[in-house]
Design a protein around this motif. Structure first.
Motif, PDB file in Angstrom:
ATOM      1  N   PRO C 152       0.810  -1.229   0.000  1.00  0.00           N
ATOM      2  CA  PRO C 152       0.000   0.000   0.000  1.00  0.00           C
ATOM      3  C   PRO C 152       0.840   1.276   0.000  1.00  0.00           C
ATOM      4  O   PRO C 152       0.466   2.261  -0.638  1.00  0.00           O
ATOM      5  N   THR C 153       1.970   1.271   0.691  1.00  0.00           N
ATOM      6  CA  THR C 153       2.826   2.459   0.645  1.00  0.00           C
ATOM      7  C   THR C 153       3.305   2.721  -0.775  1.00  0.00           C
ATOM      8  O   THR C 153       3.224   3.845  -1.281  1.00  0.00           O
ATOM      9  N   GLN C 156       0.166   3.786  -2.964  1.00  0.00           N
ATOM     10  CA  GLN C 156      -0.584   5.004  -2.639  1.00  0.00           C
ATOM     11  C   GLN C 156       0.230   6.275  -2.807  1.00  0.00           C
ATOM     12  O   GLN C 156      -0.326   7.330  -3.133  1.00  0.00           O
ATOM     13  N   ILE C 160      -2.395   8.469  -4.763  1.00  0.00           N
ATOM     14  CA  ILE C 160      -3.317   9.329  -4.017  1.00  0.00           C
ATOM     15  C   ILE C 160      -3.298  10.784  -4.499  1.00  0.00           C
ATOM     16  O   ILE C 160      -4.358  11.377  -4.751  1.00  0.00           O
ATOM     17  N   ILE C 215      -5.218  -0.728   0.075  1.00  0.00           N
ATOM     18  CA  ILE C 215      -4.968   0.213  -1.031  1.00  0.00           C
ATOM     19  C   ILE C 215      -6.280   0.893  -1.430  1.00  0.00           C
ATOM     20  O   ILE C 215      -6.343   2.113  -1.620  1.00  0.00           O
ATOM     21  N   GLY C 218      -7.471   3.766   0.812  1.00  0.00           N
ATOM     22  CA  GLY C 218      -6.775   5.037   0.599  1.00  0.00           C
ATOM     23  C   GLY C 218      -7.162   5.692  -0.718  1.00  0.00           C
ATOM     24  O   GLY C 218      -7.359   6.907  -0.789  1.00  0.00           O
ATOM     25  N   LEU C 219      -7.265   4.872  -1.743  1.00  0.00           N
ATOM     26  CA  LEU C 219      -7.602   5.445  -3.054  1.00  0.00           C
ATOM     27  C   LEU C 219      -9.048   5.944  -3.085  1.00  0.00           C
ATOM     28  O   LEU C 219      -9.357   6.967  -3.715  1.00  0.00           O
TER      29      LEU C 219
END
Lengths: 346, 346, 346, 346
Positions: C152-153, C156, C160, C215, C218-219
């Motif tokens: 995810p880091t 994103q 993002i 993910i 966040g998206l």
């Protein structure tokens, strides 16, 4: 020729799989039983997906195998459990055992290094130590062959002929050996994780590795006296391959060229052992996946010393390839049958 | 403290980059010039993208550097070209040379191993051999330090104290050493391609590696007599790391425990050299990226023998880390300044 | 400044060790407790020999820790067990949790992907998702930070800002990601043995990896609508490193240059996120061991498509580095404190 | 059967060596000429020491070969030089060309991607594109086969049947592919050094790789319309292996199971292409050294998407293995002759 019905006991490990790789293209042996007690019932292609293209029997437990229909057994079981299993096999079955259980003639030495009394000392007396190139006549007649360990194979092939011929001294032999990780088997251990092994090296079992007495047995036989060796194995960040760098003292009046010459002569017609010409350096990448053993001989700068280097694939000439080489002999087949594959490089 | 203006000559190679890795966080040295004749004009972040986050001077050719404004020079040039360059530097500049050019005191030995006469024999006489832990007083006063080679560092750190103390015999020392590929530098050579190196091992330079006379110089000094060593390097499939497995004969009445005890005592307060307790095995993964040297001492099974094992990162303690350690001393700084990074594992 | 007394829970895994690597040189945090229930009583240098040069507390079990004397807790426990442990910590302790337990705001989503009801739903509501660069104000005030997953880091950070700005479409995002083996932790599993991983690649968790909902959370926040992503991770034969190749559709009138320009602007002053210029290709070797994230933006040949590539070290920006970055913020320290190490190359 | 006299042009590269590995055990082809202009005069065992056990002709320059005595030519020359060489060969010689020179039917496309006009456009018209499983009738009759590139092989084997059957949409195909380093050949380049490649990954040739038009040619033929693909290759730290993760959109009413079913049906009797059952994940380690192609089909979480994964050995099915497969067909031999080796694992 009738097919030779063949079982691999302990087929879920790397040496079992490596046997299958060669047997898949072998014209005489047909694999009719594969055992793995804890994985009994599974398809081989589940345990080793790279065999998905082969038609193979499913894994069964050993007690499910009807050995009366089996001619040849490759035994890839863990050290210690092997003795019991092989003791129960019918006399009609020829056995090549890849474990250490029958390699040491002296059962007291076995007990000291393996931590328990030998369970089949009578059977042990019938076992032939299968360093193929140096024991063909005995192997041809054997019912039970103890397949040599990987380190002992890489060390004895260059050393035994020189000791037999008295060309090197028997009392100052130092072996620094290096092995790929597959030698540790497929068991899930932290020490063998990718993250623990990749990009690093270290010695292990210093002055205490179980292959030391096996090497010493062979060298003592060759020298006609007790030989102690300094033997230090190292773990390498690679799947396969084994290199032994061996420090010896030539006998009086003998130089490195004479050692090379003697080894070249002895192995001249060998299909799997090659003594490299002056300057030739054995590298494991040049034997990867093949049954070859490369040997180099070098003068040292230090007067009175020479350096022998041997390279094998630990899973092939150091295990399954030599086992098949032996089994070929035991059944009167051409020794190279099924084994004449070229190395995989790169 | 005033900043020490620092140049790295030959900054486009791995040892130059490794110096920058440490200097980037060093409070005293400030990099004001980076040279690479064939890449002059390029940004360092173009040559080494992993430095994209640093503000660095562009690469220039050596003749573009105004050395009157430079206090410290790390010289990472190829062997042979270094002598000429260092000869021309102002006397006010302190120099740590990572090449082999000033390591051998005897210019005849240099000429024999490097194939041409030494170009700066007078300058050579002023050079201090910078094996830091064993030559601090001289290094502190030096203007020119010859930074030791990687193999010599890994071999001499365990051996010199034992020879000085007479605890091992000087006439039967065998070193089997193994190095990561970065030791071969960044030059594009077929032999160092990934495909040629990965998943394989081999010895090289057998009985003819240029680090042998360097090792022998140090050991001879320590023993007070001429010492010949058997030295066999091996190429390992890993970026970094160096392991030396060293076979020695303890002096009469001395055993492995006594060797370990002596080394532990000598290196007790060293920040970068650690003698492991009984059973501790040096592994290169435990020093990766750090300036550490791990030393293990083992009894051999062969009577009269012991085994020393040392592990370093060839690019750090074997090159750039030790160079910075030396330069810290030359400028009266704390020896560990900028060097106290932990190993990177996994 | 008073020392911040710090505990690492679950210190026997790779993320715990990686935290220690950075904390060893951190001027504010002092490690006063290390826990590992199954290894309680062992020295850290026994579990991780590369820390032999550090003075560290021995490993203890969690219930042996007096948390009243602890200011900061890094929680590296396995997913699932973390909730119970963190629930019991005193309110005075600030916590950065590296597990997945508090990352998903929706406890039903948590239950669906992790197979059991969330055990601390009230605590979950207080957790701040710690993607540092994009949530600084909340992190500064947080008592509990849920540290993002590695995948995810890497996904994103590039996506993002583009979704927030409406520069890419939200409904057609494809992420092919690749991770080094350390992401799988130190547990002894056959699948992660050197022999199973080296020299081979394969995808895993296709369409079912637990990082997908993280993910998407966040998206979706960024896009202001529900976002589904196609996410396929692959296992790479390397210790560290993570690369995400991300396929997006720019909004009408937007091209790759505009995407690059927008990301460059947003991350212009970030110490750890670098958007490469046109043509710059992120490579994991250039971030190894560092907290950097490199982002590249490329026009695709297919009309209407662009390609984003991000590279991080999965153990640093993808785990322990970002955790320390967050903890720095939580304690009002400079964000880069203890984290400004250069990448290790080669 | 008479021996087929065979020449390998450009035998000093990896694809040439890989051909020899298979031809060494092939009952019909006999290698009578090996060329390498810059290494003419050298023994093959000097260039590739792993062939030391084979009896092979020395390397010669192309103009030293008497092609009137040659029946079959494998051409492993660099892109661009191949056209001239093949133009001069006698019409009696059957040729399989492993370069890109004859793969693109449209010489203008060739000129655009390769930077110069095609030198043999008439000859190009006679060339058959040798994706064996999908072009057997044409290959059997061909005199000149253009052997497909590695990436195009891995992409087209799963995609072409689905496009032909209209089971996937032609306008949204995304291919993320990953290759071992041997695909870059044996030329000494900094970028391919061990130290630059090991322990790291990165994409390359993004939106500009020469295999893209080759893939598009095949897919366009299959779809009956122009197909553009998004194609992003990545370099992997491994010697061999290629994985393509391919994102497609099934046609209306078609799901992943239907795609799998269709591919399984089409490739049911193929010796070298295996479509894995539901959940089966292709991994390159399971094809290493073999001519196998493994294909997996997966439903995506994103509605309307599916994921295809293929794994080959880039040097075998992606180059020399497929070339031999084609040459077998061209000479009316069994297609699997000499190619039925098992993968090498580990």
């Amino acid at each position: 020729m009738d097919e030779i019905k063949t079982a691999i006991l302990g087929a879920s490990g790397y040496t079992g799989a490596e046997l299958l790789r060669f047997l898949a293209g072998h014209p005489a042996f047909r694999v009719t039983a594969l055992t793995a007690d804890r994985k009994a019932g599974q398809a081989m292609a589940h345990v080793f997906p790279h065999f998905a293209a082969l038609t193979l029997p499913d894994l069964v437990s050993i007690d499910q195998v009807d050995f009366s229909g089996i001619d040849a057994v490759f035994c890839c079981l863990p050290h210690g459990t092997t003795q019991d299993v092989i003791s129960t096999l019918p006399a009609s079955v020829k056995v090549c055992d890849l474990s250490a259980d029958f390699r040491l003639r002296d059962v007291e030495t076995y007990a000291r290094w393996y931590g328990h009394p030998h369970q089949a000392p009578e059977l042990q007396k019938t076992a032939v130590y299968g360093l193929t190139e140096l024991a063909r006549p005995e192997i041809r007649k054997a019912r039970l062959v103890a397949n040599p360990g990987c380190y002992p194979t890489s060390a004895q092939l260059p050393l035994i002929p020189l000791l037999r011929a008295g060309l090197i001294k028997a009392d100052d032999i130092i072996i620094d050996a290096m092995s790929g990780v597959s030698g540790a088997g497929r068991a899930a251990k932290e020490a063998n994780l990718y993250t623990e092994v990749a990009e690093g090296i270290h010695p292990y079992g210093i002055a205490g590795h179980r292959h030391a007495p096996e090497i010493e047995q062979g060298l003592s036989d060759a020298a006609g006296r007790t030989v102690d060796v300094s033997f230090t194995p190292h773990l390498m960040p690679m799947n396969r391959g084994m290199l032994s760098t061996i420090h010896v003292r030539p006998a009086a009046g003998v130089d490195a060229a004479a050692l090379r010459s003697a080894l070249s002569e002895i192995y001249r017609d060998e299909p799997f052992v090659r003594v490299l010409p002056d300057g030739g350096v054995p590298a494991t990448r040049n034997v990867r996946g093949s049954n070859l053993c490369l040997i180099g001989v070098f003068a040292d700068r230090v007067p009175g010393r020479a350096i022998l280097v041997s390279a094998i694939d630990n899973l092939v000439k150091g295990a399954s390839g030599q086992a098949l080489q032996n089994m070929n002999l035991m059944f009167g087949l051409p020794e190279t049958m099924g084994l004449d594959l070229q190395p995989l490089f790169p």
